[in-house]
Scaffold this active site. Structure first.
Site, PDB file in Angstrom:
ATOM      1  N   CYS A 168      -2.022 -37.822 -16.894  1.00 15.96           N
ATOM      2  CA  CYS A 168      -3.432 -37.903 -17.298  1.00 15.96           C
ATOM      3  C   CYS A 168      -4.366 -37.887 -16.096  1.00 15.96           C
ATOM      4  CB  CYS A 168      -3.679 -39.126 -18.172  1.00 15.96           C
ATOM      5  SG  CYS A 168      -3.432 -40.683 -17.298  1.00 15.96           S
ATOM      6  N   ARG A 183      -3.144   2.825   8.952  1.00 18.14           N
ATOM      7  CA  ARG A 183      -3.423   1.489   8.411  1.00 18.14           C
ATOM      8  C   ARG A 183      -2.150   0.665   8.299  1.00 18.14           C
ATOM      9  NH1 ARG A 183      -7.072   4.658   5.014  1.00 18.14           N
ATOM     10  NH2 ARG A 183      -9.125   3.684   5.018  1.00 18.14           N
ATOM     11  N   HIS A 225     -16.111 -40.985  -9.579  1.00 19.67           N
ATOM     12  CA  HIS A 225     -16.691 -41.211 -10.898  1.00 19.67           C
ATOM     13  C   HIS A 225     -17.462 -39.998 -11.409  1.00 19.67           C
ATOM     14  CE1 HIS A 225     -19.811 -42.724 -13.659  1.00 19.67           C
ATOM     15  NE2 HIS A 225     -18.794 -43.438 -14.115  1.00 19.67           N
ATOM     16  N   LYS A 281       0.838  -1.210   0.000  1.00 23.01           N
ATOM     17  CA  LYS A 281       0.000   0.000   0.000  1.00 23.01           C
ATOM     18  C   LYS A 281       0.867   1.251   0.000  1.00 23.01           C
ATOM     19  CE  LYS A 281      -3.799  -0.290   2.337  1.00 23.01           C
ATOM     20  NZ  LYS A 281      -4.212  -0.765   3.638  1.00 23.01           N
ATOM     21  N   MET A 341      -4.906  -7.227   9.937  1.00 24.66           N
ATOM     22  CA  MET A 341      -4.290  -6.316  10.908  1.00 24.66           C
ATOM     23  C   MET A 341      -5.189  -5.115  11.191  1.00 24.66           C
ATOM     24  SD  MET A 341      -0.313  -6.610   9.876  1.00 24.66           S
ATOM     25  CE  MET A 341      -0.548  -6.601   8.126  1.00 24.66           C
ATOM     26  N   TYR A 363       3.892 -33.498 -22.196  1.00 24.07           N
ATOM     27  CA  TYR A 363       2.524 -33.000 -22.348  1.00 24.07           C
ATOM     28  C   TYR A 363       1.741 -33.181 -21.052  1.00 24.07           C
ATOM     29  CZ  TYR A 363       1.018 -37.848 -22.534  1.00 24.07           C
ATOM     30  OH  TYR A 363       0.768 -39.143 -22.199  1.00 24.07           O
ATOM     31  N   ARG A 366      -5.830   0.172  -7.789  1.00 21.54           N
ATOM     32  CA  ARG A 366      -5.279  -1.191  -7.816  1.00 21.54           C
ATOM     33  C   ARG A 366      -5.722  -1.832  -9.113  1.00 21.54           C
ATOM     34  NH1 ARG A 366      -9.184  -3.230  -2.944  1.00 21.54           N
ATOM     35  NH2 ARG A 366     -11.101  -2.600  -3.936  1.00 21.54           N
ATOM     36  N   GLY A 385      -7.629  -7.713   5.905  1.00 17.81           N
ATOM     37  CA  GLY A 385      -8.390  -7.773   7.154  1.00 17.81           C
ATOM     38  C   GLY A 385      -7.665  -8.397   8.333  1.00 17.81           C
ATOM     39  N   SER A 429       2.694 -42.371 -18.163  1.00 19.48           N
ATOM     40  CA  SER A 429       1.660 -41.355 -17.997  1.00 19.48           C
ATOM     41  C   SER A 429       1.267 -41.364 -16.526  1.00 19.48           C
ATOM     42  CB  SER A 429       0.461 -41.669 -18.882  1.00 19.48           C
ATOM     43  OG  SER A 429      -0.547 -40.715 -18.650  1.00 19.48           O
TER      44      SER A 429
HETATM   45  C1  PEP Z   1      -5.400 -41.731 -12.306  1.00 21.66           C
HETATM   46  O1  PEP Z   1      -5.406 -42.592 -11.440  1.00 21.66           O
HETATM   47  O2  PEP Z   1      -4.840 -40.643 -12.170  1.00 21.66           O
HETATM   48  C2  PEP Z   1      -6.071 -41.967 -13.591  1.00 21.66           C
HETATM   49  C3  PEP Z   1      -5.983 -41.090 -14.564  1.00 21.66           C
HETATM   50  O3  PEP Z   1      -6.832 -43.076 -13.688  1.00 21.66           O
HETATM   51  P1  PEP Z   1      -8.301 -43.239 -13.096  1.00 21.66           P
HETATM   52  O4  PEP Z   1      -8.756 -41.905 -12.629  1.00 21.66           O
HETATM   53  O5  PEP Z   1      -9.132 -43.770 -14.200  1.00 21.66           O
HETATM   54  O6  PEP Z   1      -8.065 -44.211 -11.994  1.00 21.66           O
END
Ligand code: PEP
Ligand code: MG
Length: 906
Positions: free
Chosen positions: A864, A101, A491, A28, A112, A884, A373, A110, A797
């Site tokens: 993944c 301040r 899921h 500030k 201090m 990736y 800001r 918030g 992966s």
């Molecule tokens: C994981 O376990 O990170 C994965 C991609 O597989 P799943 O979520 O299908 O178990």
């Protein structure tokens, strides 16, 4: 403590410090100095440095006050001169009132202390009352100051089990007079309160409220330094990794007032439109008002610009005559001050090279800027502003990318609630924000009902205790999904994200039965309306209108910039050709995870897999698998075609087999009838598949190694599809992935089967395709032995969902019960299923990358797990050298931006 500079002045269009001095002056203080330096009219004042805070903690109050006394007195004098007012006046001149301040290097909102209106006493209040012509304002400010000072500096607060003593007095007075709100208090009432508050201080603190402004000032400065070490500040620092040695600066600044008559005003303004990004100055103001009045909604603020005012009138159906008379713009009411404000806002934006959110006050015809800001903005505005500023030459490409908050792109990719409709919506629960977007519809409690209602043209929300693969059809049909249980990688969450559908899991207090849901004591039946905000996790009662955002040229331009500035590329987790196509349009370059089991639930396919599960022997299983082969081949053909030329990682069957068998009696009877077996046999099979701990049970490569024929069928389907495509001139690049490897031998056994099948198919087809065989790395043991696995696997992966589950020992599906509490209590900073735990699980990932690369330099490495679409985790993946990241289609743009930011920041 030698005589170094400890107090930095600002104001009068000049300053001792500047914006680069954040460490010394705090955020500030550095910004106030910077505004002063570039000639912006800020109320004058000074900053006591963060170093003084450190000295305060080392040497104590008296020594520090002695050290800075002279510099502070000199700075107060300079402030008096600039403001034309006197601190502690004895000659009747206008009193200088101050605010005190805190201001650390990093913002600690918030945490201090703050003291406002400092300098008031029985004498100065009279002068202010007289000179402002507003006695009510003067005495109200005075009683608020005594309350604030008593609370912050003198530690007068409610004792255990009692109400705040200042509030008790206020409430008693209001009750006696029959007032409902504070504004009904008269000047006499306020004077009574002032005396009452002073008595409270005497009684609770054992000393009098200090009437000498200098005593007030030193008390307040020390109180701010003390507040650096309060419990909540210490906890906040621990959470945000802010070192306690940093200390806080103290900013002392002249108070200015927008409520000193009709030549005074106050307002809030933005250099561009924070909602749309339009390059149009805008904001709101009120004549003769305090800052609070603008934001509190007691009075309706007016538009600052005439353009804004006209647009407002049009939206409200207000005639031009009525507008000019009753709702004029600041531009119309105070044209020259408006001009000054307009020039100032432009100067600030040009200086900070970003959209500014500013507060200003006009005190008796003089403009003061109180704060500037970088402004908060919507996702759409964020994109537009960056592209516009790039084109206007205000920022460069890299800055345009770094300006993006990747997660905010969600707002552009999913429907959002109409903000006006949201105002009156009733919140009934909050759960995990499992998949972003907004949805509104009628509740249904089964996948069948969801399909049926949707077929009748109704919008539905599927509400389940938890979802299973059997609910897939219902999830497709629904607008959104709400579950009682589950976590961020359960899921429902994973599948909903893949579909780009809004989902909230583990909703607090929700109890779901087959025909109703109960929350907060209210029962909701099939057909009742609810609404979900999957971005915040909030569930609302009733219908709330949604709006779909549209992607425009600015979005495409930004993605182009990201592409130019990145090293990692982004793949997608997709199980159908349609999802693959959608993801390709978002810029996905390949598939990082195709969960083959998701393909088994469409249409009649489930029966072939159930037949395989029921088969008594190998011959029976092979017979059933032969029925699945053409179906799988067709799926793989579609996906490889949609991703032609890009790598497609197809994972062999992963979940435990019981996920494919029905649990309720009616479905078991249906299964027995369809497959022509005795229902007892079905029941017995279902029972035999029961596992105490299915996530650690007979799943992943353990299936393929105990039933090699499953792997054989899937490998054949993949290689045949690839050969068929190649024969047609396509360029398929299948990568066959073995799940849940813990030992090299587990992998090797699967690899041998796959390579044998591939060789056979090549011989049959008379052509070959390039393919890779690799593995998920999702069990801690696989990380520890990654070098051995990499001797055989061509790619890794990272399945960070399972790796987090097994590394922490938190069940993915049950963590929703305790993780929110862990986060609330500060045991964990984030849900580790959402944001990769770099400190712990990250070590496993890093080790596996290093060991894997050492054994096989050409090893291809990606991720993944769900973390592949989360910005901070993407940055981590970049740092450990992954090729990736892969995420659900709707998160592809977010991951692309995060990957570019990681490359730029490197
Ligand atoms: C994981 O376990 O990170 C994965 C991609 O597989 P799943 O979520 O299908 O178990
Ligand atoms: Mg897994």
């Amino acid at each position: 403590m030698e005589g170094k500079k400890r107090v930095y002045k600002f104001g009068g269009k000049t300053a001792d410090g500047n914006s680069t001095m954040k460490n010394l002056l705090g955020g500030k203080g550095a910004n106030l100095a910077e505004m002063g330096l570039i000639g912006i009219p800020v109320p004058a004042g000074f900053t006591i440095t963060t170093e003084v805070c450190t000295e305060y903690n080392l040497y104590g109050k008296d020594a520090v006050v002695q050290t800075i006394k002279e510099q502070v007195e000199e700075a107060v004098k300079a402030t008096e001169l600039t403001m034309g007012a006197k601190f502690n006046p004895t000659d009747g001149s206008f009193p200088l009132l101050l605010s005190v301040r805190s201001g650390a290097r990093a913002s600690m909102p918030g945490m201090m202390n703050t003291v406002l209106n400092l300098g008031m006493n029985d004498e100065t209040v009279k002068i202010i009352a007289e000179k402002s012509g507003n006695a009510k304002f003067a005495y109200d400010s005075y009683r608020r100051f005594i309350h604030m000072y008593g609370d912050v500096v003198m530690g007068v607060e409610a004792e255990e089990g009692h109400h705040n003593p200042f509030e008790v007095i206020l409430d008693e007075l209001k009750a006696a007079k029959g007032y409902k709100i504070d504004t009904e208090l008269t000047v006499e009432d306020l004077k009574t309160l002032v005396e009452g508050y002073k008595a409270v201080i005497r009684e609770h603190a054992g000393v009098d409220f200090p009437t000498n402004p200098w005593d007030q000032l030193w008390g307040s400065v020390c109180a701010v330094f003390d507040s650096w070490n309060t419990e909540r500040a210490i906890l906040y620092r621990r959470m945000e990794n802010i070192p306690s040695e940093w200390g806080t600066a103290v900013n002392v600044q002249a108070m200015v007032y927008g409520n000193m008559g009709d030549s005074s005003a106050t307002g809030v303004c933005f250099s561009r439109d924070a909602a749309t990004g339009e390059d149009q100055f805008n904001g709101e103001y009120l004549i003769n008002a305090q800052g609070e009045d603008v934001v509190s909604g007691v009075r309706t603020p007016l538009e600052i610009t005439t353009i804004g005012s006209k647009r407002w009138a049009e939206r409200n159906g207000t005639s031009e005559g009525d507008r000019v008379k009753n709702f004029p713009s600041l531009e119309e009411v105070m044209p020259s001050l408006y001009q000054e404000l307009n020039v100032t806002q432009q100067k600030l934006e040009d200086h900070y090279k970003d959209m500014q959110d500013m507060e200003f006050t006009i005190q008796e015809g003089k403009l003061w800027m109180l704060q500037t800001r970088n402004g908060k903005r919507t996702g759409a505005a964020m994109v537009k502003m960056a592209v516009d500023m790039l084109e206007q030459g205000l920022i460069d490409e890299k800055t345009a990318i770094l300006r993006q908050e990747p997660n905010k792109l969600d707002e552009l990719l999913h429907p959002v609630f109409d903000q006006d409709a949201l105002v009156s919506a009733k919140e009934i629960s909050k759960g995990l924000p499992a998949s972003p977007g907004a949805a509104t519809g009628q509740v249904v409690f089964s996948a069948d009902a969801a399909e049926k209602w949707a077929a009748d043209g109704k919008k539905v929300i599927l509400v389940r205790r938890e979802t299973s693969p059997e609910d897939l059809k219902g999830m497709y049909a629904a607008e959104g999904i709400l579950t009682e249980r589950g976590g961020m990688t359960s899921h429902a969450a994973v599948v909903a994200r893949g579909m780009g559908k809004c989902c909230i899991s583990s909703a607090a207090g929700l109890v779901v039965s087959k025909t109703s849901m109960t929350v907060g004591g209210v029962v909701y039946k099939e057909g009742d309306f609810i609404s979900l905000n999957g971005t915040t996790g909030i569930v609302y009662e009733g219908k709330v209108d949604t709006m779909t955002a549209t992607l425009d040229g600015d979005f495409a331009k930004l993605m182009e910039l990201a592409e130019k500035n990145t090293r990692m590329y982004v793949r997608t987790n997709a199980d159908t050709p349609d999802d693959a196509k959608a993801a390709r349009e978002f810029g996905a370059k390949g598939i990082g995870l195709c969960r083959t089991e998701h393909m088994f639930f469409e249409g009649d396919r489930i029966w072939a897999i159930r037949e395989m599960i029921l088969a008594e022997d190998l011959a029976g299983r092979k017979n059933a698998l032969a029925k699945l082969l053409p179906i799988q081949r067709e799926d793989f053909y579609g996906i490889l075609e949609a991703m032609d030329g890009f790598g497609v990682t197809i994972r062999l069957l992963d979940p435990p087999l019981h996920e494919f068998t029905p649990n309720d009696a009616a479905s078991q009877v249906e299964m027995a009838e369809r497959l022509g077996v005795d229902v007892e046999l079905v029941k017995a099979k279902v029972e035999s598949l029961h596992e105490f701990n299915p996530m650690l049970g007979h799943r992943g490569c353990r299936l393929g190694n105990t039933y090699p024929e499953i792997t054989e069928m899937q490998a054949r389907a993949i290689i045949e599809a690839a050969c068929d495509l190649k024969a047609k001139g396509f360029n398929p690049k299948p990568e066959i992935m073995v799940p849940l490897i813990g030992t090299m031998q587990e992998f090797k056994m699967q690899e041998d089967i796959i390579r044998e099948v591939a060789a056979a198919v090549f011989a049959e087809k008379g052509l070959e395709v390039d393919y890779l065989v690799g593995t998920m790395i999702e069990i801690p043991r696989a990380c520890l032995t990654a070098d051995k696995i990499a001797e055989h696997a061509e790619f890794f992966s990272f399945g960070t969902n399972d790796l987090t589950q097994m590394g922490f020992g938190y069940s993915r599906d049950d963590a929703g019960k305790f993780l929110p509490i862990y986060i609330e209590k500060g045991i964990l900073k984030h849900d580790p299923f959402q944001v990769l735990d770099q400190e712990g699980i990250g070590q496993l990932v890093e080790m596996a990358c290093e060991k894997g690369k050492a054994a096989r330099p050409s090893l291809k490495i990606g991720i993944c797990g769900e973390h592949g679409g989360e910005p901070s985790s993407v940055e981590f993946c970049h740092r450990v050298g992954m090729e990736y990241v892969s995420c659900s289609p709707f998160r592809v743009p977010i991951a692309r931006l995060a990957a570019a930011q990681a490359a730029i920041r490197e």
